[in-house]
Design a protein around this motif. Sequence first.
Motif, PDB file in Angstrom:
ATOM      1  N   ASN A  33      98.719  27.345  35.322  1.00 53.06           N
ATOM      2  CA  ASN A  33      99.685  26.545  36.039  1.00 53.06           C
ATOM      3  C   ASN A  33      99.849  25.232  35.299  1.00 53.06           C
ATOM      4  N   VAL A  34     101.099  24.861  35.091  1.00 53.76           N
ATOM      5  CA  VAL A  34     101.377  23.657  34.318  1.00 53.76           C
ATOM      6  C   VAL A  34     102.312  22.761  35.140  1.00 53.76           C
ATOM      7  N   VAL A  35     101.956  21.496  35.209  1.00 55.65           N
ATOM      8  CA  VAL A  35     102.786  20.512  35.911  1.00 55.65           C
ATOM      9  C   VAL A  35     103.183  19.453  34.894  1.00 55.65           C
ATOM     10  N   MET A  36     104.469  19.154  34.821  1.00 56.74           N
ATOM     11  CA  MET A  36     104.940  18.170  33.841  1.00 56.74           C
ATOM     12  C   MET A  36     105.885  17.170  34.490  1.00 56.74           C
ATOM     13  N   THR A  37     106.065  16.071  33.804  1.00 58.94           N
ATOM     14  CA  THR A  37     107.052  15.076  34.240  1.00 58.94           C
ATOM     15  C   THR A  37     108.280  15.179  33.329  1.00 58.94           C
ATOM     16  N   SER A  38     109.330  14.452  33.710  1.00 57.11           N
ATOM     17  CA  SER A  38     110.597  14.592  32.972  1.00 57.11           C
ATOM     18  C   SER A  38     110.535  13.986  31.571  1.00 57.11           C
ATOM     19  N   ASP A  39     109.501  13.224  31.254  1.00 62.35           N
ATOM     20  CA  ASP A  39     109.359  12.710  29.892  1.00 62.35           C
ATOM     21  C   ASP A  39     108.525  13.642  29.012  1.00 62.35           C
ATOM     22  N   GLY A  40     108.314  14.862  29.469  1.00 64.28           N
ATOM     23  CA  GLY A  40     107.650  15.846  28.624  1.00 64.28           C
ATOM     24  C   GLY A  40     106.138  15.731  28.545  1.00 64.28           C
ATOM     25  N   LYS A  41     105.567  14.970  29.475  1.00 65.49           N
ATOM     26  CA  LYS A  41     104.111  14.826  29.494  1.00 65.49           C
ATOM     27  C   LYS A  41     103.504  15.760  30.556  1.00 65.49           C
ATOM     28  N   PHE A  42     102.203  16.006  30.362  1.00 68.26           N
ATOM     29  CA  PHE A  42     101.503  16.862  31.321  1.00 68.26           C
ATOM     30  C   PHE A  42     100.888  16.058  32.455  1.00 68.26           C
ATOM     31  N   VAL A  43     100.982  16.579  33.660  1.00 68.31           N
ATOM     32  CA  VAL A  43     100.239  16.041  34.787  1.00 68.31           C
ATOM     33  C   VAL A  43      98.992  16.888  35.000  1.00 68.31           C
ATOM     34  N   GLU A  44      99.184  18.197  34.930  1.00 67.70           N
ATOM     35  CA  GLU A  44      98.075  19.131  35.120  1.00 67.70           C
ATOM     36  C   GLU A  44      98.261  20.329  34.214  1.00 67.70           C
ATOM     37  N   VAL A  45      97.176  20.771  33.638  1.00 64.59           N
ATOM     38  CA  VAL A  45      97.132  22.064  32.961  1.00 64.59           C
ATOM     39  C   VAL A  45      95.912  22.771  33.511  1.00 64.59           C
ATOM     40  N   GLN A  46      96.115  23.912  34.134  1.00 68.91           N
ATOM     41  CA  GLN A  46      94.979  24.678  34.662  1.00 68.91           C
ATOM     42  C   GLN A  46      95.102  26.103  34.196  1.00 68.91           C
TER      43      GLN A  46
END
Lengths: 246, 246, 246, 246, 246, 246
Positions: free
Chosen positions: B189-202
């Motif tokens: 599961n991957v969560v990202m923001t609109s600037d292409g950065k990661f919030v979470e990688v699981q």
Amino acid sequence: MPRFQDRALDELRPSLIERDFTQMALGSALISVGKTKVLCTASMEDRAPAWLRGSGKGWVTAEYSLLPGSTPERSGREASKGKQSGRTLEIQRLIGRSLRSVVDMSAIPEIQLVVDCDVLQADGGTRTASIVGGFVALSDAINRLIDMNRISKRALIGQCAAVSVGIVDEIAMLDLDYSEDVRADVDMNVVMTSDGKFVEVQGTGERTTYSKSQLDDMLSLAEHGISYLMDLQNAVLSDPPKPRSK
Amino acid sequence: MPRFQDRALDELRPSLIERDFTQMALGSALISVGKTKVLCTASMEDRAPAWLRGSGKGWVTAEYSLLPGSTPERSGREASKGKQSGRTLEIQRLIGRSLRSVVDMSAIPEIQLVVDCDVLQADGGTRTASIVGGFVALSDAINRLIDMNRISKRALIGQCAAVSVGIVDEIAMLDLDYSEDVRADVDMNVVMTSDGKFVEVQGTGERTTYSKSQLDDMLSLAEHGISYLMDLQNAVLSDPPKPRSK
Amino acid sequence: MPRFQDRALDELRPSLIERDFTQMALGSALISVGKTKVLCTASMEDRAPAWLRGSGKGWVTAEYSLLPGSTPERSGREASKGKQSGRTLEIQRLIGRSLRSVVDMSAIPEIQLVVDCDVLQADGGTRTASIVGGFVALSDAINRLIDMNRISKRALIGQCAAVSVGIVDEIAMLDLDYSEDVRADVDMNVVMTSDGKFVEVQGTGERTTYSKSQLDDMLSLAEHGISYLMDLQNAVLSDPPKPRSK
Amino acid sequence: MPRFQDRALDELRPSLIERDFTQMALGSALISVGKTKVLCTASMEDRAPAWLRGSGKGWVTAEYSLLPGSTPERSGREASKGKQSGRTLEIQRLIGRSLRSVVDMSAIPEIQLVVDCDVLQADGGTRTASIVGGFVALSDAINRLIDMNRISKRALIGQCAAVSVGIVDEIAMLDLDYSEDVRADVDMNVVMTSDGKFVEVQGTGERTTYSKSQLDDMLSLAEHGISYLMDLQNAVLSDPPKPRSK
Amino acid sequence: MPRFQDRALDELRPSLIERDFTQMALGSALISVGKTKVLCTASMEDRAPAWLRGSGKGWVTAEYSLLPGSTPERSGREASKGKQSGRTLEIQRLIGRSLRSVVDMSAIPEIQLVVDCDVLQADGGTRTASIVGGFVALSDAINRLIDMNRISKRALIGQCAAVSVGIVDEIAMLDLDYSEDVRADVDMNVVMTSDGKFVEVQGTGERTTYSKSQLDDMLSLAEHGISYLMDLQNAVLSDPPKPRSK
Amino acid sequence: MPRFQDRALDELRPSLIERDFTQMALGSALISVGKTKVLCTASMEDRAPAWLRGSGKGWVTAEYSLLPGSTPERSGREASKGKQSGRTLEIQRLIGRSLRSVVDMSAIPEIQLVVDCDVLQADGGTRTASIVGGFVALSDAINRLIDMNRISKRALIGQCAAVSVGIVDEIAMLDLDYSEDVRADVDMNVVMTSDGKFVEVQGTGERTTYSKSQLDDMLSLAEHGISYLMDLQNAVLSDPPKPRSK
């Protein structure tokens, strides 16, 4: 004080049932009564409850929940509190008893049908809407089980529906919305079958008491509303349910 | 083995967000991703959590639940079991952390925004759909609070979305449905923001392990899918939310 | 700001594993990583979990707990609160998945191995220390069961270890202690096997987001630390375990 | 049937107390009595229990737990069961009462000292070992609080220790290990202070009853054992505790 | 300070046992000791507890509760709190052990006798009154089961009773009422059989410690009181119990 | 099939109320209706429930419990199960609502009166007996509080009582005992005030439905029975309550 949108005293709010709103459970209906929205699903469990096993009979039960976001003031999630409130348990017992009144338990041997009523939006009358929508979900589930040759054809032995009535400012009225419910002197829930008999009458005078003639007035209003809701159920159920792949 | 309806490996399932599906909470969105349907609502509580009080900051949290009838085999109701499963708690912690990444806690002083994600139908990817839909509900709630002059204009500081990716039969693919998920060697599961950065990688190798290059492949697929979902969020949110009477 | 005792960015804290610290369970290891101390024991239960019975397979699971006195501020005892926190459940699910990645479930038929990780002293990195120490306890338990002819020789199919990495003040560093952890922008836990593959990657940007290149830097640091910890495991396990009288 | 390692009837098992085994709590002791190992820590909480607030007095309480891997047959984790057993609650009430007998509650105003006794390995006598080790941890915690000028110098008003005695095959003996405990006709726990007085006498005839003279025999054995354990406590505590940085 | 109604130091409060106060359970006794009133009932369950099944033995257990209205300050209902207090569990374990001392478990094969002790009015000494009254209820239940040929004639192998003693203002006295209990320096509960042996001795110095000679004084008083209570039990039980229709 | 002891269809079972059966609570009544026995006590708590504080109003609530030994088959203790059943919660909500109908909440400012109804023996009609006896306990509690100048004289504004009616073998009858209740087609509980108005009507067709004329018949029987029970309440309450020392 007139009712919202000039509704008559004996008039239901606009009501709608969307059949098969979801498609995982054996039966599913999203019922809207005014702003109240309840998602009802009917699922089968392969085992009857423990106290019934070996009796050759099955069981129908119901569970009820308010989603936290269904109310203007967020209501706490019972799963995180670790217990269901007395209100929740009382309501799901009422729904279960009502639905059992139209099913022949010996025709669904050793299985359990569970009707889940999850309130997506709450504006009064959620328990009676749950019974009306729950009947549709249950009916579809039973008919699908009949099509799958899992149960006998005579499992569904009647039709039931329910409505709330109440006395607000000394006036009896049908189908209270939330703003009326909080002002009500008397609140009554009535469940009936299509032959005009009562399954449940629960009338509570939280703020005041009520006379026999007021009781009779409320029952007449309820009969009128339930008749309309049964027509709605029949319209939705007029075609046989589509087969489930499962 | 082709994917259902010949979906490409880097193709999302048909996705849809219905804004304001319900209208009691400050924000509400019904998100559908294939058969998966999640109702997300965002509500405000007047008090920050106890550990934060007096700090001048607020908080954003999330709760998650599978409705019992959302799965082909009915899943037990956590409220009646009396506790939430580890899976539920893990998912709601993930959703909460993800949504907090785009809110400035000092701009919502001494209040708590609660995003409820209730899964009406589950067919894989419910936690990432919850983040995508939850963002829409949260965004509307925040903008309505701004309109009501309850909070400052700079509370929402970004946009986030999420998607699942996985490796099935040694092939990386985007947005697994349930039938793929149960066969997956690796689930991420991957969560990202609109600037292409990661919030979470699981990323979890439940059945097998995975190499660095497989990890990179999955992250590329995720970035592609998330970009599409952000466009969907933006389209839904292009108009300002309608005022709530409350 | 230099690290405590001038530790390098890619340097683990002093680490030590005491094999057979206790002798009732089939395997036991007390792992120290800096001030963090976790007692890991592996026990056998004669029955697989209910959902697996009759499948011919077994299971490996883990439980995790912080002893109340393990932290400077006493942490409440979950047994007296009556429920485990989301954090606890999330951690024990991670440990269990990690350890299952190196065991062949069909080689431990109809039994369950339970690895208990009780944190005697907490100074950051308790979940990854639990995996490192838990592997030693599990390995000894499995080898003792092989010696007792209870299970087949091929039950243990790999070696796993774990470490935390993070970004503090924009700098990637290995093995965060508690004082670093509370200041970290990004916190990542990585679990790998001895063939250089990933079992789990869990990277969370609680305070900020992170780029792909920062992710790659953290994974490199993690690989380096895990390699060292695997040498430590191998040194401890170089002799076969002493027989248990039981 | 001789005792393990030919221990005499009035002989304690080899006993050892490791002071400051952990260093987060204000006081810490790992006590070993034969194979029984209990980690005792003493922590301070800034608030007295609710029923005592404003009285100018403080409180001392204890919590007790068996780690799951402390027994040959793994014992279930109470935190995951969601409640503490009657045995656990009974034991921690006993430890708490015993330790309170040597502390002046008015000298620790409006704070609470919590002594946690976590059994790392269980081979009989865990509750009495908890009292012996708990006293050491509590004494160090109190002296450190005195050094930090948090409490007055007269908080500790005595010394207490405890031991189990029992009747096995009609013979009274001191300090039963687990194998003796399960065969015992009578099991008695005795807590005394250094002036030779009793704090607690709890004698239970689970399999048979016992006479007054048997009671007297057991009390004599207990007095002998407790005297030895007090010497051990005094030896460990002969130097003042090292300051805690906190 | 004289005792209430000039009671002598070695004098019990007026005590009365009403046999068969209720008639649903197999045995029932309402015991009054001063103002303390406990309703004791003994019921049979057809299954031994799980850990005993197949052993050919049965079990006797007890449950204890304070009714909320039994105390001047209403005590909260444990069923609504969701857990039993440590005090409750400790007391019911004591009652159970005491009653098991006079029953031959192999004479009540594969059944369980449950003695419920519900305190209708609490004025000190409720746990010992529960044992005295519980014995009467249990005795009647056993004799009725013998009459119904459900169990063998030798199930009841003794008689037991209990009393509290204590030291108040340095004076040993028998059978403390609530006002004495709260002032007591030492509180002791003693359970004996009719042959003058001890089943349980539990002496606690909550406010102060006590010497061996004070212990001996208390045991003498207890023996005296228990002897009187056994006469009372014998008087009540002199006739065989009336048959239960069930 | 004649009724037990040839009772007429409109005849109550022999009923008795013992005032002040216990003397710790502010009011207490032991009510017997046939074999059904319920101990009702009314206690005062100094604080209104949280949601009412500061409103200048008080509250009346009720709790209900079946003692385990009150039924031929022992019923499990809810405190040890850790939760109250839906039936229990539903009943105590009914009792609470009924008693609130006769109290002026603004006359008992910022206090809560709790009526505990503990069923010592259950033979049908326990919830209605609880209301009848609970009114007596509540009335005495209120009058004692008036005598103590704690509340104003106009707190009690009415009298209420309740009875069950039902249809067995198509015949309406008053006050069903347990053997009738299990055979009943329809079960109805009616609560009325002394001016002949309804507080609650709850009619359930568990086995069959019922017509309006059957409903009317049942209500007539109920009115008749309630009138008798109100005479009984009045007889018991004819003298003012004796002062409580407290």
